[in-house]
Design an enzyme around this catalytic site. Structure first.
Site, PDB file in Angstrom:
ATOM      1  N   ASP A  15      13.172 -28.712 -32.538  1.00 39.21           N
ATOM      2  CA  ASP A  15      12.960 -28.927 -31.101  1.00 39.21           C
ATOM      3  C   ASP A  15      12.811 -30.402 -30.744  1.00 39.21           C
ATOM      4  O   ASP A  15      13.482 -30.901 -29.835  1.00 39.21           O
ATOM      5  CB  ASP A  15      11.710 -28.175 -30.618  1.00 39.21           C
ATOM      6  CG  ASP A  15      11.871 -26.664 -30.745  1.00 39.21           C
ATOM      7  OD1 ASP A  15      13.022 -26.190 -30.701  1.00 39.21           O
ATOM      8  OD2 ASP A  15      10.843 -25.976 -30.889  1.00 39.21           O
ATOM      9  N   ARG A  95      -4.896 -31.953 -30.116  1.00 41.13           N
ATOM     10  CA  ARG A  95      -4.018 -32.268 -28.977  1.00 41.13           C
ATOM     11  C   ARG A  95      -4.472 -33.462 -28.144  1.00 41.13           C
ATOM     12  O   ARG A  95      -3.651 -34.322 -27.796  1.00 41.13           O
ATOM     13  CB  ARG A  95      -3.800 -31.034 -28.098  1.00 41.13           C
ATOM     14  CG  ARG A  95      -2.684 -30.066 -28.540  1.00 41.13           C
ATOM     15  CD  ARG A  95      -2.343 -30.093 -29.948  1.00 41.13           C
ATOM     16  NE  ARG A  95      -1.168 -29.291 -30.295  1.00 41.13           N
ATOM     17  CZ  ARG A  95      -0.649 -29.228 -31.506  1.00 41.13           C
ATOM     18  NH1 ARG A  95      -1.199 -29.905 -32.493  1.00 41.13           N
ATOM     19  NH2 ARG A  95       0.415 -28.497 -31.753  1.00 41.13           N
ATOM     20  N   ASP A 124      -0.922 -25.688 -25.858  1.00 44.46           N
ATOM     21  CA  ASP A 124      -0.787 -27.077 -26.313  1.00 44.46           C
ATOM     22  C   ASP A 124      -0.206 -28.003 -25.252  1.00 44.46           C
ATOM     23  O   ASP A 124      -0.632 -29.149 -25.122  1.00 44.46           O
ATOM     24  CB  ASP A 124       0.045 -27.126 -27.600  1.00 44.46           C
ATOM     25  CG  ASP A 124      -0.699 -26.514 -28.775  1.00 44.46           C
ATOM     26  OD1 ASP A 124      -1.949 -26.571 -28.762  1.00 44.46           O
ATOM     27  OD2 ASP A 124      -0.057 -25.973 -29.690  1.00 44.46           O
ATOM     28  N   SER A 175       5.468 -19.702 -35.976  1.00 38.96           N
ATOM     29  CA  SER A 175       5.192 -21.028 -35.433  1.00 38.96           C
ATOM     30  C   SER A 175       3.871 -21.481 -36.043  1.00 38.96           C
ATOM     31  O   SER A 175       2.845 -20.815 -35.895  1.00 38.96           O
ATOM     32  CB  SER A 175       5.095 -20.951 -33.911  1.00 38.96           C
ATOM     33  OG  SER A 175       4.500 -22.133 -33.422  1.00 38.96           O
TER      34      SER A 175
END
Ligand code: ARG
Length: 399
Positions: A15, A95, A124, A175
């Site tokens: 990605d 994050r 996220d 994931s």
């Protein structure tokens, strides 16, 4: 004329690799890739090179592990942070730190946009963007994954057409996100909350059936709420976490299987592996039970929950979190002492605790002859304690 620059949070995966090219094509921007080391077991050197090969004008790897431990994991340990009483907020915590460094690089390089690879369904994206908004309120934020509307197949096609290496090995069906404080796993077959996670969902922890038959003990020494000693050896918190991730994981400790409430309104089935976090949190709670007064203990439960939600919900850089951290910090003044735990086939049990600040008083607690508690005072205490309900019962008749 020089192009405008965008700072991209880069993971090396498909990605964010596609995002490098896409940001150039769609927005005509020069891309500065930034990968953060927060203690995940990954080759960031290879990731750094990959970004350059795809066409980033600059590719930075920031070692943020110590900062992650000192300023993010440390307050979470003091807070016994567990979202919905179960998840040690490991991914959530990283994050805002990623957001912090994206802003830092953007300021240093005069970039006027920041991009990240999060999807539009997760927590996220919220955490990274709220961190950026708090630290650099007016910078433009681009989330290619939310915008480009490419299917997985189209993404692979786009990658191939642009000479972006597509992982040859079959990609993980999950994931996954990792850092020193834990490993998060979602998607694939885990999306059926009734199905037991298959063995390949786990990587840091052993299947309890396949762990040693002997019991392992570990002793953790705390100073003002923070682990400083393990089995008699004084080590940094980072080293202690690394040791416990291995030792507890080898005993099958640290697996969490839950359905959680995401910030974006979705319930999702998540698997976590947080061996060190589970051991340290159990030990820390046990030490607090010895050293904090009853009133502080009970009040702090609410603060812990507020802190965990603030972290999970992306309010790291906020006045609320700052105030909660201050309260939690001052509660830790006497949380110093040792806790002994037993690790055995997936379970982690506290079996001993002591502290020079212990409020446990044997003379008060004992049932033997050395008892010092005033039994007669109990009578008057109960008369007054039960008085409100006695009055109520007489007036409004429960009997
Ligand atoms: N559900 C967890 C959280 O919101 C973990 C998210 C995992 N992220 C990922 N990219 N797999 O904190």
């Amino acid at each position: 004329m020089a192009k405008d620059k965008v700072v991209l949070a880069y993971s090396g995966g498909l990605d964010t690799s596609v995002a490098i090219k896409w940001l150039q094509d769609k927005y005509d921007l020069d891309v500065i890739a930034v990968a953060l080391d927060v203690g995940q077991p990954e080759d960031l050197g290879a990731i750094q090179k990959k970004a350059l090969a795809i066409g980033a004008i600059e590719s930075l790897v920031v070692d943020a592990t110590d900062e992650f431990v000192d300023n993010y994991v440390t307050p979470s340990i003091k807070a016994n942070a567990l979202y919905e009483r179960a998840y040690p907020v490991s991914t959530s915590l990283s994050r805002p730190l990623i957001g912090y460094y994206l802003v830092d690089v953007a300021k240093k390089h005069g970039a006027n946009a920041i991009a990240h690879g999060c999807t539009g369904k997760g927590n996220d994206q919220v955490r990274i963007e709220t961190a950026i908004m708090a630290l650099h309120p007016d910078i433009k934020i681009i989330a290619p994954q939310r915008e480009w509307a490419m299917s997985r197949e189209e993404e692979i096609e786009y990658a191939l057409a642009n000479n972006i290496e597509v992982p040859a090995t079959k990609e993980s069906p999950y994931s996954v996100d990792e850092n020193l404080w834990g490993r998060s796993v979602e998607a694939g077959v885990l999306e059926d909350p009734w199905l037991e996670p298959p063995p390949d969902a786990y990587s840091w922890t052993k299947e309890p059936m396949k762990t040693p038959d002997e019991t392992s003990y570990v002793e953790i020494g705390f100073e003002k709420g923070i682990p400083t000693i393990i089995d008699g050896e004084k080590l940094s918190l980072k080293e202690i976490i690394l040791i416990l991730n291995k030792a507890a994981g080898d005993n099958g400790v640290g697996r969490i299987d839950m359905v959680e409430n995401r910030l974006v309104g979705i319930k999702s089935r998540e698997i976590y592996e947080c061996p060190a976090a589970i051991v340290i949190t159990s030990a820390h709670q046990a030490l607090e039970s010895l050293t904090l007064t009853r009133e502080l203990t009970h009040y702090k439960f609410g603060v812990e929950d507020a802190f965990s939600r603030a972290v999970y919900f992306g309010h790291w850089f906020s006045p609320l979190t700052d105030c909660l951290k201050s309260f939690i910090d001052s509660s830790q003044e006497h949380v110093t002492g040792s806790v002994r735990l037993k690790l055995y086939k997936g379970s982690c049990t506290v079996v001993g605790r002591n502290s020079k600040y212990s409020l446990y008083d044997h003379g008060l607690a004992t049932y033997d002859q050395s008892d010092e508690f005033s039994h007669m005072s109990a009578k008057g205490f109960i008369d007054i304690w039960g008085l409100p309900n006695k009055v109520w019962s007489k007036k409004q008749g429960k009997s």
